[in-house]
Scaffold this motif. Structure first.
Motif, PDB file in Angstrom:
ATOM      1  N   GLU A 197       0.819  -1.208   0.000  1.00  0.00           N
ATOM      2  CA  GLU A 197       0.000   0.000   0.000  1.00  0.00           C
ATOM      3  C   GLU A 197       0.858   1.265   0.000  1.00  0.00           C
ATOM      4  O   GLU A 197       0.551   2.232  -0.704  1.00  0.00           O
ATOM      5  N   THR A 198       1.917   1.262   0.793  1.00  0.00           N
ATOM      6  CA  THR A 198       2.784   2.433   0.861  1.00  0.00           C
ATOM      7  C   THR A 198       3.452   2.709  -0.482  1.00  0.00           C
ATOM      8  O   THR A 198       3.527   3.860  -0.938  1.00  0.00           O
ATOM      9  N   LEU A 199       3.948   1.657  -1.116  1.00  0.00           N
ATOM     10  CA  LEU A 199       4.559   1.816  -2.434  1.00  0.00           C
ATOM     11  C   LEU A 199       3.541   2.335  -3.443  1.00  0.00           C
ATOM     12  O   LEU A 199       3.835   3.245  -4.232  1.00  0.00           O
ATOM     13  N   SER A 200       2.348   1.786  -3.416  1.00  0.00           N
ATOM     14  CA  SER A 200       1.304   2.207  -4.348  1.00  0.00           C
ATOM     15  C   SER A 200       0.957   3.678  -4.153  1.00  0.00           C
ATOM     16  O   SER A 200       0.860   4.445  -5.123  1.00  0.00           O
ATOM     17  N   ASP A 201       0.772   4.093  -2.890  1.00  0.00           N
ATOM     18  CA  ASP A 201       0.456   5.491  -2.615  1.00  0.00           C
ATOM     19  C   ASP A 201       1.586   6.407  -3.087  1.00  0.00           C
ATOM     20  O   ASP A 201       1.340   7.511  -3.586  1.00  0.00           O
ATOM     21  N   GLY A 202       2.837   5.945  -2.944  1.00  0.00           N
ATOM     22  CA  GLY A 202       3.965   6.741  -3.396  1.00  0.00           C
ATOM     23  C   GLY A 202       3.961   6.948  -4.900  1.00  0.00           C
ATOM     24  O   GLY A 202       4.230   8.052  -5.388  1.00  0.00           O
ATOM     25  N   VAL A 203       3.638   5.894  -5.634  1.00  0.00           N
ATOM     26  CA  VAL A 203       3.584   6.003  -7.096  1.00  0.00           C
ATOM     27  C   VAL A 203       2.476   6.962  -7.520  1.00  0.00           C
ATOM     28  O   VAL A 203       2.675   7.820  -8.402  1.00  0.00           O
ATOM     29  N   PHE A 204       1.317   6.856  -6.898  1.00  0.00           N
ATOM     30  CA  PHE A 204       0.223   7.769  -7.218  1.00  0.00           C
ATOM     31  C   PHE A 204       0.622   9.215  -6.908  1.00  0.00           C
ATOM     32  O   PHE A 204       0.348  10.127  -7.695  1.00  0.00           O
ATOM     33  N   ALA A 205       1.263   9.421  -5.762  1.00  0.00           N
ATOM     34  CA  ALA A 205       1.657  10.773  -5.372  1.00  0.00           C
ATOM     35  C   ALA A 205       2.667  11.366  -6.351  1.00  0.00           C
ATOM     36  O   ALA A 205       2.572  12.542  -6.719  1.00  0.00           O
ATOM     37  N   ILE A 206       3.626  10.555  -6.774  1.00  0.00           N
ATOM     38  CA  ILE A 206       4.642  11.039  -7.717  1.00  0.00           C
ATOM     39  C   ILE A 206       4.006  11.351  -9.070  1.00  0.00           C
ATOM     40  O   ILE A 206       4.318  12.366  -9.707  1.00  0.00           O
ATOM     41  N   ALA A 207       3.093  10.481  -9.514  1.00  0.00           N
ATOM     42  CA  ALA A 207       2.428  10.722 -10.792  1.00  0.00           C
ATOM     43  C   ALA A 207       1.633  12.024 -10.758  1.00  0.00           C
ATOM     44  O   ALA A 207       1.668  12.816 -11.718  1.00  0.00           O
ATOM     45  N   LEU A 208       0.939  12.279  -9.650  1.00  0.00           N
ATOM     46  CA  LEU A 208       0.182  13.524  -9.523  1.00  0.00           C
ATOM     47  C   LEU A 208       1.116  14.738  -9.506  1.00  0.00           C
ATOM     48  O   LEU A 208       0.817  15.776 -10.111  1.00  0.00           O
ATOM     49  N   THR A 209       2.242  14.600  -8.816  1.00  0.00           N
ATOM     50  CA  THR A 209       3.188  15.717  -8.723  1.00  0.00           C
ATOM     51  C   THR A 209       3.839  16.018 -10.064  1.00  0.00           C
ATOM     52  O   THR A 209       4.030  17.185 -10.437  1.00  0.00           O
ATOM     53  N   LEU A 210       4.174  14.966 -10.814  1.00  0.00           N
ATOM     54  CA  LEU A 210       4.835  15.166 -12.104  1.00  0.00           C
ATOM     55  C   LEU A 210       3.955  15.916 -13.095  1.00  0.00           C
ATOM     56  O   LEU A 210       4.460  16.543 -14.032  1.00  0.00           O
ATOM     57  N   LEU A 211       2.644  15.853 -12.896  1.00  0.00           N
ATOM     58  CA  LEU A 211       1.741  16.559 -13.802  1.00  0.00           C
ATOM     59  C   LEU A 211       2.001  18.060 -13.787  1.00  0.00           C
ATOM     60  O   LEU A 211       1.835  18.738 -14.801  1.00  0.00           O
ATOM     61  N   THR A 212       2.413  18.584 -12.637  1.00  0.00           N
ATOM     62  CA  THR A 212       2.644  20.025 -12.547  1.00  0.00           C
ATOM     63  C   THR A 212       3.843  20.465 -13.390  1.00  0.00           C
ATOM     64  O   THR A 212       3.907  21.627 -13.820  1.00  0.00           O
ATOM     65  N   LEU A 213       4.774  19.559 -13.620  1.00  0.00           N
ATOM     66  CA  LEU A 213       5.951  19.906 -14.409  1.00  0.00           C
ATOM     67  C   LEU A 213       5.614  20.115 -15.883  1.00  0.00           C
ATOM     68  O   LEU A 213       6.427  20.650 -16.641  1.00  0.00           O
ATOM     69  N   ASN A 214       4.426  19.657 -16.284  1.00  0.00           N
ATOM     70  CA  ASN A 214       4.019  19.794 -17.680  1.00  0.00           C
ATOM     71  C   ASN A 214       3.433  21.165 -17.983  1.00  0.00           C
ATOM     72  O   ASN A 214       3.156  21.480 -19.145  1.00  0.00           O
ATOM     73  N   VAL A 215       3.200  21.958 -16.941  1.00  0.00           N
ATOM     74  CA  VAL A 215       2.583  23.273 -17.134  1.00  0.00           C
ATOM     75  C   VAL A 215       3.670  24.340 -17.081  1.00  0.00           C
ATOM     76  O   VAL A 215       4.322  24.528 -16.054  1.00  0.00           O
ATOM     77  N   ARG A 216       3.866  25.035 -18.181  1.00  0.00           N
ATOM     78  CA  ARG A 216       4.898  26.081 -18.265  1.00  0.00           C
ATOM     79  C   ARG A 216       4.320  27.311 -18.966  1.00  0.00           C
ATOM     80  O   ARG A 216       3.578  27.176 -19.946  1.00  0.00           O
ATOM     81  N   LEU A 217       4.693  28.455 -18.456  1.00  0.00           N
ATOM     82  CA  LEU A 217       4.281  29.714 -19.077  1.00  0.00           C
ATOM     83  C   LEU A 217       5.484  30.290 -19.804  1.00  0.00           C
ATOM     84  O   LEU A 217       6.384  30.875 -19.201  1.00  0.00           O
ATOM     85  N   ASP A 218       5.532  30.094 -21.112  1.00  0.00           N
ATOM     86  CA  ASP A 218       6.622  30.601 -21.940  1.00  0.00           C
ATOM     87  C   ASP A 218       6.192  31.933 -22.555  1.00  0.00           C
ATOM     88  O   ASP A 218       5.322  31.977 -23.432  1.00  0.00           O
ATOM     89  N   ARG A 219       6.796  32.996 -22.089  1.00  0.00           N
ATOM     90  CA  ARG A 219       6.428  34.348 -22.548  1.00  0.00           C
ATOM     91  C   ARG A 219       7.554  34.933 -23.377  1.00  0.00           C
ATOM     92  O   ARG A 219       8.666  35.155 -22.881  1.00  0.00           O
ATOM     93  N   ALA A 220       7.299  35.157 -24.637  1.00  0.00           N
ATOM     94  CA  ALA A 220       8.292  35.726 -25.536  1.00  0.00           C
ATOM     95  C   ALA A 220       8.443  37.227 -25.275  1.00  0.00           C
ATOM     96  O   ALA A 220       7.556  37.859 -24.698  1.00  0.00           O
ATOM     97  N   PRO A 221       9.579  37.797 -25.688  1.00  0.00           N
ATOM     98  CA  PRO A 221       9.763  39.247 -25.540  1.00  0.00           C
ATOM     99  C   PRO A 221       8.636  40.021 -26.220  1.00  0.00           C
ATOM    100  O   PRO A 221       8.217  39.683 -27.331  1.00  0.00           O
ATOM    101  N   HIS A 222       8.145  41.043 -25.541  1.00  0.00           N
ATOM    102  CA  HIS A 222       7.089  41.924 -26.048  1.00  0.00           C
ATOM    103  C   HIS A 222       5.741  41.202 -26.163  1.00  0.00           C
ATOM    104  O   HIS A 222       4.789  41.768 -26.711  1.00  0.00           O
ATOM    105  N   GLU A 223       5.636  39.985 -25.673  1.00  0.00           N
ATOM    106  CA  GLU A 223       4.355  39.272 -25.688  1.00  0.00           C
ATOM    107  C   GLU A 223       3.586  39.605 -24.420  1.00  0.00           C
ATOM    108  O   GLU A 223       4.148  39.632 -23.322  1.00  0.00           O
ATOM    109  N   THR A 224       2.309  39.876 -24.566  1.00  0.00           N
ATOM    110  CA  THR A 224       1.495  40.204 -23.398  1.00  0.00           C
ATOM    111  C   THR A 224       1.286  38.965 -22.532  1.00  0.00           C
ATOM    112  O   THR A 224       1.315  37.825 -23.021  1.00  0.00           O
ATOM    113  N   PHE A 225       1.068  39.231 -21.248  1.00  0.00           N
ATOM    114  CA  PHE A 225       0.816  38.121 -20.328  1.00  0.00           C
ATOM    115  C   PHE A 225      -0.452  37.369 -20.715  1.00  0.00           C
ATOM    116  O   PHE A 225      -0.500  36.141 -20.659  1.00  0.00           O
TER     117      PHE A 225
END
Length: 215
Positions: A23-51
């Motif tokens: 159970e502990t291993l399983s919960d760890g895998v789920f937690a890591i998978a959920l956390t890794l999702l945040t790494l997929n979100v990036r705000l790439d703002r080019a010069p002179h591009e509005t927010f």
């Protein structure tokens, strides 16, 4: 129940050294998978591009993040209820659980591909295929435990069937979206994913609540 096999000879009562580690291993895998999702979100703002313009470009990433977070959370809830209802576990169940976790751990990858999609059907098909496999793997765990009589004797059979069909509902909805993506396009396929909600409502009316398993 007809078609069921006797309990596996390798089945054993859960102990802190075995049951808890699974159970502990399983919960760890789920937690890591959920956390890794945040790494997929990036705000790439080019010069002179509005927010505002740069933020609009991240909306597909946020959609993929929210969808994947919700689906993985549903898988975790089902997995927790499964282990809460088990009375014993065997080696094959452990190996099947590892296979399931391998699929769950992979979900951040197709989620990232989906978030960078520009309307192509390919990323949608990849994502739908991954979620289909995860749903089937989850349903398999419930079915295997039922056939091997690993559940607590007090666990209602209707609860087990309900939980199994809840997992299958994810697989069914996502696999059906694949031909829709091919024939009608990615956007139409993504809209079909909301069918998970009414599908589960139908299951609830058919089998009742799955909340009989304590947390």
């Amino acid at each position: 129940m007809a078609g069921e096999h006797p309990p596996s000879s390798s089945a054993s009562a859960p102990t802190p050294s075995t049951w808890g580690r699974v159970e502990t291993l399983s919960d760890g895998v789920f937690a890591i998978a959920l956390t890794l999702l945040t790494l997929n979100v990036r705000l790439d703002r080019a010069p002179h591009e509005t927010f505002a313009h740069a933020f609009r470009q991240t909306l597909p990433q946020l959609f993929a993040y929210a969808l994947s977070f919700a689906v993985i959370s549903l898988f975790w809830i089902g997995h927790h209820r499964l282990f809460a209802a088990l009375a014993s576990i065997d080696d094959r169940m452990v190996f099947a659980n590892f296979a399931y976790l391998a699929i769950v751990a992979l979900i951040p990858f197709p989620s990232q591909v989906l978030g960078s999609n520009d309307g192509d059907a390919g990323p949608v098909i990849l994502y739908a295929a991954a979620l289909t496999l995860a749903g089937l793997a989850s349903a398999f765990l419930w079915e295997y435990a039922r056939r091997r009589r690993l559940f607590d004797p007090d666990t209602p059979s209707s609860l087990v069937l309900h939980a199994e069909w809840r997992a299958l509902s994810i697989a069914i909805v996502f696999v059906l979206s694949i031909p829709i993506a091919v024939s009608l396009g990615a956007n139409w396929a993504e809209w079909t994913w909301i069918l998970i909600a009414p599908f589960r409502l139908v299951l609830r009316r058919r089998f009742g609540s799955v909340r009989e398993v304590s947390w």
